[in-house]
Design an enzyme around this catalytic site. Structure first.
Site, short mmCIF file in Angstrom:
data_model
loop_
_atom_site.label_atom_id
_atom_site.label_comp_id
_atom_site.label_asym_id
_atom_site.label_seq_id
_atom_site.Cartn_x
_atom_site.Cartn_y
_atom_site.Cartn_z
N SER A 210 0.83 -1.20 0.00
CA SER A 210 0.00 0.00 0.00
C SER A 210 0.88 1.27 0.00
CB SER A 210 -0.96 -0.06 1.20
OG SER A 210 -1.89 0.99 1.14
N ASP A 376 -8.91 -2.56 -6.69
CA ASP A 376 -8.71 -3.44 -5.52
C ASP A 376 -9.57 -3.02 -4.33
OD1 ASP A 376 -7.44 -1.27 -4.33
OD2 ASP A 376 -5.47 -2.20 -4.21
N HIS A 411 -7.52 -4.58 -1.42
CA HIS A 411 -6.37 -3.76 -1.12
C HIS A 411 -5.62 -4.19 0.15
CE1 HIS A 411 -3.85 -0.22 -1.32
NE2 HIS A 411 -4.06 -0.05 -0.03
#
Ligand code: NAG
Ligand code: NAG
Length: 436
Positions: A210, A376, A411
């Site tokens: 991320s 995502d 994600h």
């Protein structure tokens, strides 16, 4: 003797096994200890934005807005972003919001703390030196990845290292000022050099998830080329938030950071002033190169596309954000240099992902109606594809870039859902296997 060297070879041999055996090996709990430990390249993991702790120290120059926020003056370092329940227990939420806040200084084109507030990131180097502050989601901060790495023979503090960062600042591209990241990158380089030295000068794998993927990428791009070639084995990015940007940060900036920073009892709106003061908030705005003229924010009076983000900042009452956006974020959106090291990018696709935000009455304090597209869950598919295209085009990156799309991996869950995590670990083993 013979069996030890066989054990060392195991991670490599795994790739010769039929798939079911391989997956069993990765998930099973009966594996021999220290498998292949001598073969493994050290790995440094960089977690997502909510994970790293922050410590603060208040000096005499600090002028609290209310007297009780000065209670820690002169009392040394304390964890200000470490245990969010503690903030509540000590009635410190308001003081936390004030003392975490940054100020953009146009004279140096950089961000700094409020006068009298000093900060530092503890536990640098330790893979378990950071954790999610939301007690309901401990898995968001790489805990399962770290356990999986330990199962294949990695050891925290030896071959497995962590590089937590100051979550309020966004990593600069080469040439941009950032006092915080200059120090961080230098420390990160030393960490890599030391790890390499301990392991017969093996190159090191850098892994980022991320926002940590963004940090990892900029760490590599900011390092001298000869250094990268000497020390970096492979860069692995899982669901990185890159400068092509995505739509979700627009919502967080407008209406407050939902689900991003967990502070009990604090609402997204109450966290908004603090969140807006961070550079992180505008670092991943949707870029014109990728999002073009498509409306991103829709209101009754007018629409805002990626070209209109400065007007949008003014419309939501955040004109202070325009100058740093123009001077720090826009140049990043136009910087496409490849890292020039072997790189694998793993993204989730096939999830409902915010693509347009409808604030019909222009009430930005309310959550918008959301129009969804592919991605995502946070990052838009178009943004991932733009990065793939860019990296696939550059002659010196092309042959050493691999892109993996995992259908239905979300994600956050891309590093915690068992099946997706297996795939990520497989890529880490694969990176170990490739000789260079
Ligand atoms: C966090 O703070 C709460 C409240 O002060 C405390 O009960 C809890 O044990 C702390 N958790 C950790 C991991 O230190
Ligand atoms: C805003 O965008 C929407 C969706 O593309 C479109 O239907 C609408 O006409 C636009 N509104 C204005 C004011 O341009």
């Amino acid at each position: 003797m013979a069996s030890t060297s066989l054990l060392r070879l195991l991670p490599l041999l795994l790739f010769l096994l039929p798939r079911p055996f391989r997956e069993y090996y990765l998930s099973g709990s009966h594996q021999p200890k220290d498998v292949g430990v001598g073969e493994l390249h050290p790995i440094v993991v960089v977690p997502g934005v909510s994970c790293s702790d922050l410590e603060a120290r208040l000096t005499e120059t600090y002028r609290p807005s209310v007297p009780r926020c000065g209670a820690m003056k002169g009392k040394g370092w304390f964890g200000i972003w470490e245990n969010s329940s503690d903030l509540l227990a000590h009635d410190y939420v308001q003081c936390f919001e004030e003392q975490m806040s940054l100020v953009y200084d146009p004279a140096i084109n950089d961000y700094r703390n409020l006068p009298g507030v000093e900060t530092r990131v503890p536990n640098f180097g330790v893979a378990r030196g950071f954790h999610e502050k939301n007690p309901f989601h401990p898995e968001w901060c790489l805990t399962r990845l770290i356990e999986a790495l330990e199962r294949i023979g990695y050891r925290d503090g030896d071959t497995l290292l962590g590089a937590p960062y100051d979550i309020r600042h966004a990593p600069p591209i080469p040439g941009q000022p950032s006092e915080v990241y200059s120090r961080y990158f230098a420390r990160f380089r030393r960490l890599v050099e030391d790890a390499s030295k301990r392991k017969q000068h093996k190159k090191v794998i850098i892994f980022g998830h991320s926002f940590g993927g963004n940090v990892a990428l900029e760490f590599v791009r900011n390092a001298p080329m000869a250094w990268r070639q000497k020390y970096i084995k492979h860069l692995i990015l899982a669901a990185p938030t890159l400068s092509a940007g995505f739509v979700d940060p627009v919502k967080n900036l407008a209406s407050g950071p939902y689900n991003l920073l967990y502070v009990p009892t604090a609402t997204a709106l109450s966290l908004r002033p603090m969140w807006r003061s961070f550079e992180t908030n505008i670092a991943n705005f949707p870029s014109p190169a990728v999002f073009g003229d498509t409306p991103i924010v829709i209101t009754k009076q007018r629409n805002y596309s990626s070209h209109d983000m400065e007007d949008f900042l003014a419309a939501i009452g955040f004109s202070d954000g325009i100058e740093p956006f123009r001077r720090r974020t826009l140049p990043k959106m136009h910087y496409f240099e490849a890292p020039m090291v072997p790189m694998t990018c793993i993204n989730g696709v096939g999830n409902r992902t915010p693509q347009q935000l409808v604030y019909w009455e222009s009430d930005f304090d309310e959550l918008p109606e959301i129009v969804y597209g592919d991605g995502d869950g946070d990052i838009n598919l178009v943004s991932m594809l733009a990065f793939d295209k860019e990296m696939g085009q550059q002659p010196r990156q092309k042959g050493q870039f691999k892109s993996i799309k995992l259908d239905k991996a979300q994600h956050g869950a891309i590093v915690s859902d068992e099946w997706a995590l297996k795939r990520v670990i497989q890529e880490i083993l694969e990176a170990n296997r490739i000789s260079s």
